[in-house]
Scaffold this motif. Structure first.
Motif, PDB file in Angstrom:
ATOM      1  N   GLY A 139      25.520  -8.865  30.492  1.00  0.00           N
ATOM      2  CA  GLY A 139      25.968  -7.930  31.627  1.00  0.00           C
ATOM      3  C   GLY A 139      27.445  -7.407  31.485  1.00  0.00           C
ATOM      4  O   GLY A 139      28.208  -8.247  30.823  1.00  0.00           O
ATOM      5  N   GLN A 141      30.042  -4.055  33.096  1.00  0.00           N
ATOM      6  CA  GLN A 141      30.143  -2.992  34.405  1.00  0.00           C
ATOM      7  C   GLN A 141      29.819  -1.550  33.574  1.00  0.00           C
ATOM      8  O   GLN A 141      29.959  -1.326  32.393  1.00  0.00           O
ATOM      9  N   PRO A 142      29.192  -0.691  34.309  1.00  0.00           N
ATOM     10  CA  PRO A 142      28.898   0.548  33.784  1.00  0.00           C
ATOM     11  C   PRO A 142      30.272   1.453  33.245  1.00  0.00           C
ATOM     12  O   PRO A 142      31.167   1.333  34.003  1.00  0.00           O
ATOM     13  N   ASP A 158      22.704  -5.100  31.004  1.00  0.00           N
ATOM     14  CA  ASP A 158      22.660  -5.046  32.390  1.00  0.00           C
ATOM     15  C   ASP A 158      23.975  -4.637  33.053  1.00  0.00           C
ATOM     16  O   ASP A 158      24.921  -5.498  32.998  1.00  0.00           O
ATOM     17  N   ASP A 159      24.357  -3.293  33.410  1.00  0.00           N
ATOM     18  CA  ASP A 159      25.511  -3.003  33.824  1.00  0.00           C
ATOM     19  C   ASP A 159      25.305  -2.623  35.293  1.00  0.00           C
ATOM     20  O   ASP A 159      26.084  -1.441  35.841  1.00  0.00           O
ATOM     21  N   SER A 160      24.744  -3.330  36.199  1.00  0.00           N
ATOM     22  CA  SER A 160      24.503  -3.362  37.656  1.00  0.00           C
ATOM     23  C   SER A 160      25.724  -3.612  38.327  1.00  0.00           C
ATOM     24  O   SER A 160      25.610  -3.231  39.597  1.00  0.00           O
ATOM     25  N   ASN A 162      29.430  -4.019  40.047  1.00  0.00           N
ATOM     26  CA  ASN A 162      30.340  -2.979  40.538  1.00  0.00           C
ATOM     27  C   ASN A 162      31.820  -3.809  40.387  1.00  0.00           C
ATOM     28  O   ASN A 162      32.693  -3.254  40.670  1.00  0.00           O
ATOM     29  N   GLN A 166      31.440  -9.749  40.099  1.00  0.00           N
ATOM     30  CA  GLN A 166      29.837  -9.620  40.037  1.00  0.00           C
ATOM     31  C   GLN A 166      29.390  -9.919  38.725  1.00  0.00           C
ATOM     32  O   GLN A 166      28.247 -10.363  38.424  1.00  0.00           O
TER      33      GLN A 166
END
Length: 241
Positions: A139, A141-142, A158-160, A162, A166
């Motif tokens: 995991g 962040q984008p 998984d860069d969902s 925000n 999170q």
């Protein structure tokens, strides 16, 4: 005062001190320790203040979320921000460069991005490769610097998330096997929310210089002053014990 009086008596022009270059700089609305804090107390912010004594620059801090900072820099709503070098960012921002490469000697500091796992987990990072990860997702962040490195390592991402909070929530909820966050930021979140549940691995995923980057249009308008300010940043950092 005496030299001004002599100049006036001789009919010579009196040269006023150059007005400082005003720079609107976007700062993240959450701490990015140790370099930046919303209240201006970060190490990088101190470097910039000290550089302003060598090269007259007046920085106006504008606090906003990270993605807003990047968008405001791209559109010229702000003049500068602090960021790592990513090739895509050069389309709208200027970095201190040397021989077509970012000049790390004129960076404001360095940031480390580290891997965290659930306490007792098997995922390991040895500085080059992940172990016991397989196709379990990591995991983050984008749009972060390390995302491209994770892709090069063929890691499922998984860069969902925000926010860094999170990111850690995904780990705590077992949605991912590990996460990557900025080290200082991650340490604070673990200490505050996940003490005894999540642990950060000792070897950073990546260490990167952080630069004062400037909107390209603003840079072209004030190139001599900004180049001199980047040089002042180098002087300040070289002088630090």
């Amino acid at each position: 005062m005496r030299r001004y009086l002599v100049a006036a008596l001789l009919g010579l022009p009196i040269m006023a001190a150059a007005a400082p270059l005003e720079v609107r700089m976007c700062i993240f609305d959450h701490p990015f320790p140790p370099l930046t804090y919303p209240d201006g107390s970060g190490q990088a912010q101190d470097v910039l203040r000290r550089a302003s004594r060598l090269q007259p620059v007046s920085i106006q801090n504008i606090v906003a979320p990270r993605f807003q900072c990047m968008e405001q820099l791209r559109t010229g709503q702000v003049d500068a921000m602090l960021a790592a070098f990513i090739e895509d960012r050069t389309s709208y921002s200027a970095f201190p460069m040397h021989d077509s490469q970012p000049d790390a000697s004129r960076a404001v500091g360095e940031l480390k991005f580290s891997v965290s796992r659930r306490r007792g987990g098997e995922v390991e990072w040895d500085g080059k490769l992940f172990h016991h990860l397989g196709r379990q997702p990591v995991g983050t962040q984008p749009g972060m610097l390390h995302v491209s490195l994770l892709r090069q390592l063929n890691v499922v991402i998984d860069d969902s998330a925000n926010s860094p909070e999170q990111v850690f929530a995904m780990l705590a909820q077992r949605r991912v096997a590990a996460v990557v966050t900025q080290q200082g930021e991650g340490e604070q979140i673990i200490a505050r929310l996940y003490r005894g549940e999540i642990e950060m691995l000792p070897t950073p995923l990546i260490t990167t210089p952080i630069y004062l980057i400037v909107n390209k249009v603003f840079y072209q308008q004030h190139k001599p002053q900004i180049d001199a300010y980047w040089d002042a940043v180098r002087q300040v950092r070289a002088a630090k014990p």
